[in-house]
Enzyme design. Structure first.
Site, mmCIF file in Angstrom:
data_model
loop_
_atom_site.group_PDB
_atom_site.id
_atom_site.type_symbol
_atom_site.label_atom_id
_atom_site.label_comp_id
_atom_site.label_asym_id
_atom_site.label_seq_id
_atom_site.Cartn_x
_atom_site.Cartn_y
_atom_site.Cartn_z
ATOM 1 N N LYS A 83 -1.775 -12.839 15.518
ATOM 2 C CA LYS A 83 -3.228 -12.728 15.383
ATOM 3 C C LYS A 83 -3.790 -13.850 14.506
ATOM 4 O O LYS A 83 -4.773 -14.507 14.864
ATOM 5 C CB LYS A 83 -3.601 -11.368 14.794
ATOM 6 N N THR A 84 -3.178 -14.068 13.343
ATOM 7 C CA THR A 84 -3.673 -15.100 12.423
ATOM 8 C C THR A 84 -3.498 -16.485 13.023
ATOM 9 O O THR A 84 -4.407 -17.321 12.972
ATOM 10 C CB THR A 84 -2.934 -15.004 11.078
ATOM 11 N N ARG A 98 0.825 -1.203 0.000
ATOM 12 C CA ARG A 98 0.000 0.000 0.000
ATOM 13 C C ARG A 98 0.863 1.260 0.000
ATOM 14 O O ARG A 98 2.023 1.233 0.396
ATOM 15 C CB ARG A 98 -0.916 0.002 1.219
ATOM 16 N N ARG A 139 1.652 -12.384 -1.087
ATOM 17 C CA ARG A 139 0.323 -12.581 -0.506
ATOM 18 C C ARG A 139 -0.490 -13.607 -1.281
ATOM 19 O O ARG A 139 -0.250 -13.857 -2.461
ATOM 20 C CB ARG A 139 -0.458 -11.259 -0.520
ATOM 21 N N LYS A 192 -8.402 -2.432 1.415
ATOM 22 C CA LYS A 192 -8.292 -1.535 2.565
ATOM 23 C C LYS A 192 -9.026 -0.220 2.338
ATOM 24 O O LYS A 192 -9.458 0.428 3.296
ATOM 25 C CB LYS A 192 -6.816 -1.284 2.891
#
Length: 673
Positions: free
Chosen positions: A377-378, A191, A457, A336
């Site tokens: 987190k994942t 990004r 990704r 996003k």
């Protein structure tokens, strides 16, 4: 030769030939049975009838059949789309094309471009469709070259169709050994937050968070319209564009209709995966979208335009409900960008938008997981004993928790089947692999190779995860877990938080990066990201925090701070807390047993920490016990507390409510020294 032109042999001749062959080579004669001659004496190769086609083109046309709606036209319209009710299928398609033409309309002309459905490569089909539909879209004024051509619309294509488009027309597109589509995002592999702009008008000037610490960089509406015109003109100049009509938010009461207009099959497939895919019935009555993205990322913005600093610009106009992308092909900008839109729209409905993972136990207990990159987190939200509601973006409404997205966007660098089996197995047909490196012959992916970028990704539908909960909704959460990877080694492995403490640490959004590869960098670096997603929020962080506290209090949720970082010393001295211990802590939170533990309070941060947890050594629960040098611990603890206090200065003067009492409670919940 027989009179009818076919070759034939007498039975006597056949016997003589066979006998001669058997005599000459010593092999037994081969007998054939069960095949009778037809009436004209011809022996066919198979028993099936010949194809109905008379030419190769006709044969190819028989290979694919047209898709048709699976339900009859409904009486009445859904969601206010009265124009789509009680009309013929032909009229429905005309209205759909008119809607797309309106989306692509230039602001300086009365009408949009002439649009037809189908691939321009299929000339016969395109000509037929054009003859059927062009008459009601013909511009009446301001005729230009673009007004004289047709823009072919590839509408809501399937993954298989998008594969074909990418392989044929997009350089750098390949099918990997597991069936995923490998693509390149061009020069930008991540990004561009500094190139993101938001239109500041009379409404957003008061509603949005502006100034120091805010991710919202202003632009005026005129400049937005200049960029919009540039993007629309570029898209209209193409022979074809891809159009996706999809949904955000699995809660049917609060879902948002989005339209994505793009120039690349890669972008269309990415959004097919990441947004919620409508059923044929839902698509029939889709109507006018609530929000539209114009992705002209292959075309740069004009850097001489006001507010532009580079050739890249991602522009958001909340009043027009539009987003324009110029100068970057990185697909994550669309994902996003829409998340930012949800951060604006949902709070208006008293719905809290959250940058979090979420899962649910067999008894219906839901947990939220907040955490920045590297906090786990994942890993921790993916639990084979619990159902996955979502991995990244959620809404908390009066109905409970709902996933915003229809897919997952997982990091691939260093991916292995042993560490992340669910993600590994999800990389198959339909998955988009961004910027990965593969063997040129076998097409096997090397996930350790960062030659293109570290930010490789995978985008895939959430159904590819075996324990995904479909539909992706759940009841109100019981536990809110804030994850921090503390490389300073002074935060306890787990703390039970009060509501003000939950708000304080939610606003802070803390983690720490370990020493990097740059020469001379030896100290851990603290990182703060408000609401654990500062780059995407639109309102002031305290507004989201207040909503979180209100919903937690109303529904009896408990806040927890879990440190997945270091113990016994900072990075380089101590050791990282074992994942097995962290999982035991998370299990105790899920089961409710940790609520009944004995607690004591720490110094400085004033955190409530349990004295024992089954399966976790009691000595590590209080970090001071694991440090050999107690004075070093005290110094490091005060250092981290100072970083927290300095970071919070930007929020300290923002009053929540008329009397500002809640602000005082949040400030008091921070470190005290």
């Amino acid at each position: 030769m027989a009179e009818n032109g076919e070759f034939s042999f007498s039975s006597g001749g056949m016997k003589k030939a066979a006998a001669a062959a058997a005599f000459s080579n010593g092999l037994p004669k081969i007998q054939t049975h069960g095949r009778e001659k037809s009436e004209n004496g011809i022996c066919h190769d198979d028993s099936g009838p010949p194809v109905k086609a008379k030419t190769i083109d006709e044969l190819h046309s028989l290979q694919k059949k047209r898709s048709a709606p699976t339900t009859p036209i409904k009486d009445g319209a859904q969601q206010g789309n009265a124009a789509f009710a009680t009309i013929s299928e032909e009229e429905r398609q005309k209205l759909q094309l008119q809607s797309i033409s309106d989306s692509l309309a230039s602001l300086t002309r009365e009408t949009g471009p002439k649009v037809v459905r189908g691939d321009p490569a299929r000339k016969a089909e395109a000509t037929k469709v054009a003859a059927e539909h062009h008459h009601y879209l013909t511009p009446t004024i301001s005729v230009s070259d673009s007004a004289l051509k047709f823009t072919h619309v590839l509408y809501n294509l399937s993954p298989a169709e998008l594969y074909e488009q990418a392989i044929k027309h997009e350089h750098g597109s390949f099918i990997t050994s597991t069936g995923a589509l490998a693509t390149l995002s061009g020069a930008k592999t991540g990004r561009s937050p500094r190139d993101k702009r938001v239109v500041k008008d009379e409404t957003t000037a008061d509603e949005l968070w502006w100034g120091k610490g805010s991710p919202n960089i202003e632009m005026d509406e005129h400049t937005f319209l200049v960029n919009r015109e540039r993007a629309v003109d570029y898209l209209n100049s193409l022979d074809k564009v891809f159009v996706n009509d999809q949904f955000l938010n699995w809660d049917p009461e609060h879902r948002i209709k989005v339209r994505i207009v793009s120039a690349r099959a890669y972008h269309s497939l990415f959004m097919h995966n990441m947004c919620i895919r409508p059923t044929p019935e839902e698509l029939e009555d889709f109507g006018t979208p609530d929000f539209t993205i114009y992705n002209a990322g292959q075309f740069p913005c004009n850097r001489y335009t006001h507010y532009m600093t580079t050739s890249t610009s991602i522009d958001l106009n909340l009043d027009r409900k539009e987003m324009v992308i110029l100068g970057t092909q990185y697909a994550g900008e669309m994902k996003k960008g829409l998340f930012g839109v949800m951060h604006y729209l949902m709070p208006k409905r008293n719905i809290l938008s959250l940058h979090s993972g979420s899962n649910m136990g067999k008894d219906g207990d839901v947990a939220l997981f907040f955490g920045l990159s590297g906090t786990g987190k994942t890993t921790l939200s993916t639990d084979h004993n619990r159902l996955l509601i979502g991995d990244d973006e959620h809404c908390w409404s009066e109905n409970g928790i709902s996933n915003i997205e229809g897919g997952c966007y997982a990091k691939c660098i260093g991916l292995s089947k042993e560490k992340e089996p669910d993600i590994w197995n999800a990389i198959k047909f339909g998955t988009v692999l961004e910027n990965i490196v593969f063997d040129e012959h076998t097409r096997e992916v090397d996930y350790s190779d960062n030659s293109v970028t570290e930010n490789t990704r995978a985008s895939y539908p959430i159904e590819y995860i075996p324990n995904a909960k479909i539909p992706c909704v759940g009841p109100h959460p019981k536990n809110v877990i804030l994850l921090a990877c503390d490389a300073f080694g002074v935060l306890p492995p787990v703390s039970k938080l009060t509501l003000p403490q939950t708000m304080y640490h939610f606003i802070s959004g803390y983690t720490a990066l370990v020493a990097g590869t740059e020469e001379g960098v030896k100290e851990p670096q603290a990182t703060f990201s408000a609401c654990f997603g500062a780059a995407f929020i639109m309102l002031h962080p305290t507004e989201y925090a207040a909503m979180l506290a209100e919903k937690m209090q109303k529904h009896g949720a408990t806040g927890w701070l879990v440190n997945t970082g270091w113990s016994g010393g900072r990075y380089g001295v101590g050791k990282r807390i074992k994942l097995g211990y962290t999982r035991k802590i998370i299990d105790a939170i899920h089961s409710g047993s940790l609520l009944n533990a004995n607690y004591k309070k720490t110094e400085v941060f004033g955190l409530e920490i349990p004295t024992e947890i089954e399966g976790v050594p009691s000595e590590i629960l209080d970090p001071i016990n694991t440090w050999a040098e107690k004075e070093d611990y005290e110094v490091t603890l005060l250092k981290l507390a100072g970083l927290f206090r300095k970071n919070f200065e930007v929020f300290a003067n923002y009053k929540i409510g008329q009397d500002g009492k809640l602000t005082e409670e949040i400030l008091a919940a921070g470190p005290n020294f």
